[in-house]
Design a protein around this motif. Structure first.
Motif, PDB file in Angstrom:
ATOM      1  N   ALA A 186       0.861  -1.333  -0.120  1.00  0.00           N
ATOM      2  CA  ALA A 186      -0.058   0.077  -0.132  1.00  0.00           C
ATOM      3  C   ALA A 186       0.854   1.228  -0.010  1.00  0.00           C
ATOM      4  O   ALA A 186       0.717   2.260  -0.813  1.00  0.00           O
ATOM      5  N   GLY A 187       1.995   1.253   0.766  1.00  0.00           N
ATOM      6  CA  GLY A 187       2.830   2.435   0.866  1.00  0.00           C
ATOM      7  C   GLY A 187       3.510   2.651  -0.529  1.00  0.00           C
ATOM      8  O   GLY A 187       3.880   3.730  -0.812  1.00  0.00           O
ATOM      9  N   SER A 188       4.213   1.534  -0.857  1.00  0.00           N
ATOM     10  CA  SER A 188       5.058   1.559  -2.313  1.00  0.00           C
ATOM     11  C   SER A 188       3.926   2.110  -3.451  1.00  0.00           C
ATOM     12  O   SER A 188       4.224   2.909  -4.342  1.00  0.00           O
ATOM     13  N   SER A 189       2.687   1.533  -3.470  1.00  0.00           N
ATOM     14  CA  SER A 189       1.889   1.911  -4.379  1.00  0.00           C
ATOM     15  C   SER A 189       1.504   3.549  -4.241  1.00  0.00           C
ATOM     16  O   SER A 189       1.240   4.353  -5.380  1.00  0.00           O
ATOM     17  N   ALA A 190       1.245   3.862  -3.056  1.00  0.00           N
ATOM     18  CA  ALA A 190       0.780   5.541  -2.758  1.00  0.00           C
ATOM     19  C   ALA A 190       1.967   6.309  -3.390  1.00  0.00           C
ATOM     20  O   ALA A 190       1.514   7.179  -4.005  1.00  0.00           O
ATOM     21  N   VAL A 199       9.922  -2.250   5.933  1.00  0.00           N
ATOM     22  CA  VAL A 199       8.903  -1.332   5.334  1.00  0.00           C
ATOM     23  C   VAL A 199       9.427   0.030   4.906  1.00  0.00           C
ATOM     24  O   VAL A 199       9.546   0.546   3.832  1.00  0.00           O
ATOM     25  N   THR A 200       9.982   0.737   5.949  1.00  0.00           N
ATOM     26  CA  THR A 200      10.594   1.929   5.924  1.00  0.00           C
ATOM     27  C   THR A 200      11.445   2.080   4.833  1.00  0.00           C
ATOM     28  O   THR A 200      11.627   3.076   4.059  1.00  0.00           O
ATOM     29  N   PHE A 244      -6.053   3.155   3.650  1.00  0.00           N
ATOM     30  CA  PHE A 244      -5.831   1.682   3.858  1.00  0.00           C
ATOM     31  C   PHE A 244      -4.558   1.586   4.812  1.00  0.00           C
ATOM     32  O   PHE A 244      -4.560   0.684   5.773  1.00  0.00           O
ATOM     33  N   LEU A 245      -3.488   2.240   4.928  1.00  0.00           N
ATOM     34  CA  LEU A 245      -2.269   2.039   5.688  1.00  0.00           C
ATOM     35  C   LEU A 245      -2.713   2.464   7.052  1.00  0.00           C
ATOM     36  O   LEU A 245      -2.106   2.120   8.123  1.00  0.00           O
ATOM     37  N   TRP A 246      -3.888   3.275   7.459  1.00  0.00           N
ATOM     38  CA  TRP A 246      -4.257   3.891   8.635  1.00  0.00           C
ATOM     39  C   TRP A 246      -4.448   2.297   9.377  1.00  0.00           C
ATOM     40  O   TRP A 246      -4.337   2.213  10.638  1.00  0.00           O
ATOM     41  N   TYR A 247      -4.960   1.224   8.736  1.00  0.00           N
ATOM     42  CA  TYR A 247      -5.411  -0.018   9.421  1.00  0.00           C
ATOM     43  C   TYR A 247      -4.410  -1.092   8.863  1.00  0.00           C
ATOM     44  O   TYR A 247      -4.105  -2.206   9.730  1.00  0.00           O
ATOM     45  N   ASN A 248      -3.309  -0.826   7.800  1.00  0.00           N
ATOM     46  CA  ASN A 248      -2.616  -2.023   7.352  1.00  0.00           C
ATOM     47  C   ASN A 248      -1.313  -1.827   7.907  1.00  0.00           C
ATOM     48  O   ASN A 248      -0.390  -2.616   7.683  1.00  0.00           O
ATOM     49  N   SER A 249      -1.022  -0.667   8.595  1.00  0.00           N
ATOM     50  CA  SER A 249       0.408  -0.376   8.927  1.00  0.00           C
ATOM     51  C   SER A 249       0.805  -1.418  10.314  1.00  0.00           C
ATOM     52  O   SER A 249      -0.260  -1.743  10.867  1.00  0.00           O
ATOM     53  N   PHE A 250       1.900  -1.695  10.378  1.00  0.00           N
ATOM     54  CA  PHE A 250       2.392  -2.418  11.433  1.00  0.00           C
ATOM     55  C   PHE A 250       1.818  -2.104  12.923  1.00  0.00           C
ATOM     56  O   PHE A 250       1.946  -0.803  13.523  1.00  0.00           O
TER      57      PHE A 250
END
Length: 403
Positions: A239-243, A382-383, A290-296
């Motif tokens: 999700a982050g890479s796609s953003a 991820v970072t 989506f990252l709001w809920y999908n982040s670690f």
């Protein structure tokens, strides 16, 4: 829908403020905000619904730290991303625009294939999911639709100006131009950076060129879609890479649809492509929301419902903007993840045949699992991947060179 409604109100009744919907920047902002609202506000309700239906991730034991804790995490969260892309696009974009239609079809088509895969895994308790050949058939199908539309549709054109667009005393002077039905694309990092597929492949015959172009489109969509699917292995990575990629594409879309900026930055002007900014804004909002809920640690996984769709959408966006040759750089994270799997499997098979036992290049593939096996925390992986993605996006945007 709102775009057409307010356009009619402004034209018919000259209602104060209705004309603001003519501005791409306003509609893009509204699409991004509305997309965020859908994912963040309604995301929790969807997660709870998924949990009540016991739609949880089945995790294979790969010996990775923290892996067992993820078992039972709600999956198929890609549904909220699909809703957060489609609804704002329908509300704020020109739904009669051929590029918008193509992208909406792509979202529904690939999202449907991913949903079917997740459905088989979750409800049929089949960890293999949808057979690979059926995924490929689905990806080939959307590739044929996109390729044929881009090649044959009369609204898919590029604009050629006889002289550069200029501004004199605040007035835009647009010279004579011609909208050409040409299959041109952009060659990155080169002067006079346009390539016409018809000229390049012309020696094979005019009858063959459309088929070769469609085959290229199929390959690109399949590769990027599978790359995003493979990248979706740890919390927030896909999700982050796609953003990050979506933001870079939004910039290209804005410039490609603006006669002044495209001329100034020597970028191919594509009529009606400015509407893609609204779609990109909704796409970006969906990924960030989506990252709001999908982040670690992830409260929900997107599943194939989301990952196949994300990669396919990115591929089609690049194709519509004539930037598909930038994909190896812009989507470098997806490419590296794909290559790591191909290299690992190929080398394992080669060494097993030659030495009697399979050997590996990486500790585990895809590449993010290699680093996990090395003891690097998931959040740090991820970072670092995001940082690489940002650098690749900056390098891609560097192709916006002055004359």
């Amino acid at each position: 829908m709102l775009y057409h409604l307010f356009d009619y109100i402004d034209s018919a009744y000259d209602f104060p403020g209705a004309g603001v919907f003519r501005y791409i920047s306003f509609r893009a902002g509204m699409a991004a905000m509305f997309s965020l609202i859908i994912t963040i506000t309604f995301g929790k309700s969807m997660i709870n619904w998924i949990r009540r239906k016991q739609i949880g991730e089945t995790v294979r034991d790969l010996g990775l730290d923290g892996q067992t804790e993820k078992k039972g995490t709600p999956t198929m969260g890609g549904l909220m991303m699909i809703a957060a892309i489609i609804l704002p696009t329908l509300l704020f974009a020109d739904v009669y625009n051929i590029y918008i239609i193509l992208l909406l079809v792509t979202v529904i088509w690939l999202g449907g294939i991913g949903f079917l895969d997740d459905f088989i895994k979750v409800f049929r308790k089949n960890k293999e999911g949808l057979a690979g050949k059926f995924k490929i058939i689905g990806q080939v199908g959307i590739g044929i639709i996109v390729g044929a539309t881009l090649y044959f549709h009369e609204d898919v054109v590029v604009r050629e100006f006889q002289t550069p667009v200029s501004i004199e005393e605040g007035v835009v002077e647009t010279p004579a131009f011609e909208d050409v039905k040409a299959m041109k694309t952009t060659i990155p990092f080169m002067k006079n950076n346009e390539l016409n597929y018809e000229n390049f492949l012309g020696f094979l015959g005019d009858d063959v060129t459309p088929y070769l172009y469609i085959l290229l489109v199929i390959f690109i969509i399949t590769a990027v879609s599978n790359g995003a699917n493979i990248t979706d292995g740890i919390d927030g990575l896909a999700a982050g890479s796609s953003a990050i990629i979506g933001l870079a594409i939004a910039i290209f879309a804005y410039i490609s649809g603006n006669a002044i900026f495209s001329q100034y930055l020597n970028v191919m002007f594509i009529p009606n492509s400015g509407e893609l900014v609204i779609f990109c804004a909704a796409f970006l909002g969906a990924c960030v929301g989506f990252l709001w809920y999908n982040s670690f640690p992830a409260q929900v996984f997107m599943g194939d419902t989301g990952s196949l769709m994300l990669g396919g959408v990115i591929a089609v966006l690049c194709l519509t903007l004539r930037k598909e040759l930038l994909i190896p750089v812009l989507c470098g994270i997806f490419v590296i993840e794909n290559l790591s799997v191909i290299m690992q499997v190929s080398y394992f098979k080669y060494t097993r045949k030659k030495y009697g036992e399979g050997r590996r290049i990486f500790r585990m593939s895809p590449l993010h699992h290699h680093y996990q096996k090395g003891g690097i925390p998931e959040t740090k992986i991820v970072t670092r991947f995001w940082i690489v993605g940002i650098l690749l996006a900056i390098i891609t945007l560097a192709t916006l060179k002055l004359r």
